[in-house]
Design a protein around this motif. Structure first.
Motif, mmCIF file in Angstrom:
data_model
loop_
_atom_site.group_PDB
_atom_site.id
_atom_site.type_symbol
_atom_site.label_atom_id
_atom_site.label_comp_id
_atom_site.label_asym_id
_atom_site.label_seq_id
_atom_site.Cartn_x
_atom_site.Cartn_y
_atom_site.Cartn_z
ATOM 1 N N PHE A 1 1.290 -1.190 -0.066
ATOM 2 C CA PHE A 1 0.240 0.433 0.030
ATOM 3 C C PHE A 1 1.099 1.109 0.511
ATOM 4 O O PHE A 1 2.029 1.674 0.967
ATOM 5 C CB PHE A 1 -0.798 -0.233 1.255
ATOM 6 C CG PHE A 1 -2.012 -0.970 1.260
ATOM 7 C CD1 PHE A 1 -3.288 -0.632 0.466
ATOM 8 C CD2 PHE A 1 -2.012 -2.092 1.866
ATOM 9 C CE1 PHE A 1 -4.958 -1.909 0.818
ATOM 10 C CE2 PHE A 1 -2.557 -3.513 1.622
ATOM 11 C CZ PHE A 1 -4.069 -3.130 1.030
ATOM 12 N N ARG A 2 0.441 1.659 -1.124
ATOM 13 C CA ARG A 2 0.959 3.190 -0.348
ATOM 14 C C ARG A 2 0.442 4.882 0.104
ATOM 15 O O ARG A 2 -0.100 4.674 1.009
ATOM 16 C CB ARG A 2 0.931 3.945 -2.200
ATOM 17 C CG ARG A 2 0.969 3.934 -3.301
ATOM 18 C CD ARG A 2 1.063 4.529 -4.471
ATOM 19 N NE ARG A 2 -0.689 5.083 -4.365
ATOM 20 C CZ ARG A 2 -1.218 3.860 -4.910
ATOM 21 N NH1 ARG A 2 -1.108 2.919 -4.973
ATOM 22 N NH2 ARG A 2 -2.423 5.099 -4.982
ATOM 23 N N PRO A 3 2.151 5.566 0.915
ATOM 24 C CA PRO A 3 1.058 5.753 1.872
ATOM 25 C C PRO A 3 0.698 7.646 1.399
ATOM 26 O O PRO A 3 0.929 8.315 0.472
ATOM 27 C CB PRO A 3 2.844 6.383 2.620
ATOM 28 C CG PRO A 3 3.701 6.126 1.839
ATOM 29 C CD PRO A 3 3.087 4.784 0.953
ATOM 30 N N VAL A 4 -0.348 7.667 2.470
ATOM 31 C CA VAL A 4 -1.297 9.526 1.676
ATOM 32 C C VAL A 4 0.657 10.011 1.195
ATOM 33 O O VAL A 4 0.957 10.103 2.815
ATOM 34 C CB VAL A 4 -2.237 9.030 2.669
ATOM 35 C CG1 VAL A 4 -2.794 10.838 2.254
ATOM 36 C CG2 VAL A 4 -2.743 8.574 2.432
ATOM 37 N N PRO A 5 -0.052 11.039 0.662
ATOM 38 C CA PRO A 5 1.419 11.852 0.368
ATOM 39 C C PRO A 5 0.782 12.899 1.494
ATOM 40 O O PRO A 5 -0.652 13.353 1.918
ATOM 41 C CB PRO A 5 1.074 12.557 -0.936
ATOM 42 C CG PRO A 5 0.513 11.497 -1.698
ATOM 43 C CD PRO A 5 -0.664 10.578 -0.535
ATOM 44 N N GLY B 1 -5.192 1.781 -3.336
ATOM 45 C CA GLY B 1 -4.388 1.149 -2.764
ATOM 46 C C GLY B 1 -3.241 2.291 -1.524
ATOM 47 O O GLY B 1 -2.190 1.923 -1.308
ATOM 48 N N GLU B 2 -3.878 3.005 -1.091
ATOM 49 C CA GLU B 2 -3.302 4.066 0.227
ATOM 50 C C GLU B 2 -3.573 3.380 1.026
ATOM 51 O O GLU B 2 -4.376 2.533 1.768
ATOM 52 C CB GLU B 2 -3.682 5.329 0.096
ATOM 53 C CG GLU B 2 -3.382 6.372 -1.105
ATOM 54 C CD GLU B 2 -3.442 7.497 -2.112
ATOM 55 O OE1 GLU B 2 -2.883 8.163 -2.385
ATOM 56 O OE2 GLU B 2 -4.366 8.194 -1.002
ATOM 57 N N HIS B 3 -2.193 4.426 2.203
ATOM 58 C CA HIS B 3 -2.697 3.697 3.947
ATOM 59 C C HIS B 3 -2.700 4.757 4.499
ATOM 60 O O HIS B 3 -1.701 5.424 3.483
ATOM 61 C CB HIS B 3 -2.357 2.342 3.758
ATOM 62 C CG HIS B 3 -0.759 2.652 4.728
ATOM 63 N ND1 HIS B 3 -0.334 2.682 6.139
ATOM 64 C CD2 HIS B 3 0.615 3.078 3.224
ATOM 65 C CE1 HIS B 3 1.212 2.861 5.704
ATOM 66 N NE2 HIS B 3 1.782 2.823 4.840
ATOM 67 N N VAL C 1 -2.463 2.757 14.543
ATOM 68 C CA VAL C 1 -3.617 2.308 13.772
ATOM 69 C C VAL C 1 -3.121 2.947 12.084
ATOM 70 O O VAL C 1 -3.380 3.595 12.322
ATOM 71 C CB VAL C 1 -5.136 2.531 14.432
ATOM 72 C CG1 VAL C 1 -5.746 2.623 13.277
ATOM 73 C CG2 VAL C 1 -5.006 2.886 15.835
ATOM 74 N N ASP C 2 -3.487 1.518 11.572
ATOM 75 C CA ASP C 2 -3.095 1.505 9.933
ATOM 76 C C ASP C 2 -5.120 1.599 9.734
ATOM 77 O O ASP C 2 -5.076 0.554 10.021
ATOM 78 C CB ASP C 2 -2.045 0.180 9.926
ATOM 79 C CG ASP C 2 -2.108 0.218 8.190
ATOM 80 O OD1 ASP C 2 -1.458 1.688 8.093
ATOM 81 O OD2 ASP C 2 -2.423 -0.891 7.653
ATOM 82 N N VAL C 3 -4.342 2.267 8.462
ATOM 83 C CA VAL C 3 -6.393 2.228 7.940
ATOM 84 C C VAL C 3 -6.326 2.081 6.663
ATOM 85 O O VAL C 3 -4.986 2.983 5.982
ATOM 86 C CB VAL C 3 -7.504 3.424 7.569
ATOM 87 C CG1 VAL C 3 -8.342 3.529 7.230
ATOM 88 C CG2 VAL C 3 -7.420 3.662 9.406
ATOM 89 N N PRO D 1 -12.555 10.757 1.992
ATOM 90 C CA PRO D 1 -12.663 11.111 3.676
ATOM 91 C C PRO D 1 -12.175 10.086 4.392
ATOM 92 O O PRO D 1 -13.281 9.652 4.691
ATOM 93 C CB PRO D 1 -13.535 12.318 2.973
ATOM 94 C CG PRO D 1 -13.717 11.890 1.854
ATOM 95 C CD PRO D 1 -13.716 11.488 1.138
ATOM 96 N N VAL D 2 -11.354 10.643 5.129
ATOM 97 C CA VAL D 2 -11.484 9.066 6.432
ATOM 98 C C VAL D 2 -11.763 10.384 8.098
ATOM 99 O O VAL D 2 -10.985 11.708 7.793
ATOM 100 C CB VAL D 2 -9.632 8.425 6.497
ATOM 101 C CG1 VAL D 2 -9.287 7.836 7.695
ATOM 102 C CG2 VAL D 2 -9.481 7.870 5.323
ATOM 103 N N TYR D 3 -12.280 10.057 8.585
ATOM 104 C CA TYR D 3 -12.725 11.154 10.102
ATOM 105 C C TYR D 3 -12.334 9.951 11.432
ATOM 106 O O TYR D 3 -12.688 9.132 11.303
ATOM 107 C CB TYR D 3 -13.883 11.041 10.152
ATOM 108 C CG TYR D 3 -14.708 11.728 9.016
ATOM 109 C CD1 TYR D 3 -14.909 13.793 9.731
ATOM 110 C CD2 TYR D 3 -15.165 11.235 8.037
ATOM 111 C CE1 TYR D 3 -15.907 14.315 8.320
ATOM 112 C CE2 TYR D 3 -15.502 12.419 6.801
ATOM 113 C CZ TYR D 3 -15.287 13.635 6.978
ATOM 114 O OH TYR D 3 -16.326 14.087 6.061
#
Length: 113
Positions: free
Chosen positions: A3-7, A58-60, A26-28, A44-46
């Motif tokens: 998985f690619r990290p979020v920039p 494909g991101e985390h 905590v990995d999402v 979007p993540v809250y």
């Protein structure tokens, strides 16, 4: 494929993504899909009601949270916010998976490592 990290430029609340004493990672992850209807939608993540970032296919992102129960939410421009009550505990695997169902609705669930 990893998985690619979020920039970093897409992290809206950096206080959630830095390690610290007493905090638990905590990995999402957003699962990859070949479905072009949802592949290019941002998600979007809250955390506890605050928008922190967006996940693309494909991101985390790794959040560092205090032990206890937190709310991890996800949405799209077409879905309401779906929240998962997530017990953060250093004794457990702290990972959540974001994916779309067959009807193209987003969901989130806790997963084992």
């Amino acid at each position: 494929m990893p998985f690619r990290p979020v920039p970093a430029e897409r992290i809206l609340k950096p206080g959630y993504t830095g390690p610290g004493e007493g905090l638990v990672p905590v990995d999402v992850r957003r699962e990859r899909t070949r479905n072009v209807i949802v592949k290019f939608r941002d998600a979007p993540v809250y955390i506890d009601g605050e928008r922190v970032t967006d996940l693309m296919d494909g991101e985390h992102v790794t959040f560092y949270l205090k032990p206890g129960v937190h709310r991890i939410g996800v949405t799209t421009q077409f879905d309401p916010v779906i929240e998962l009550r997530f017990l953060v505990d250093p004794r457990y695997t702290n990972r959540a998976s974001v994916a779309f169902d067959k009807d193209h609705h987003i969901g989130i669930r806790r997963v084992a490592q």
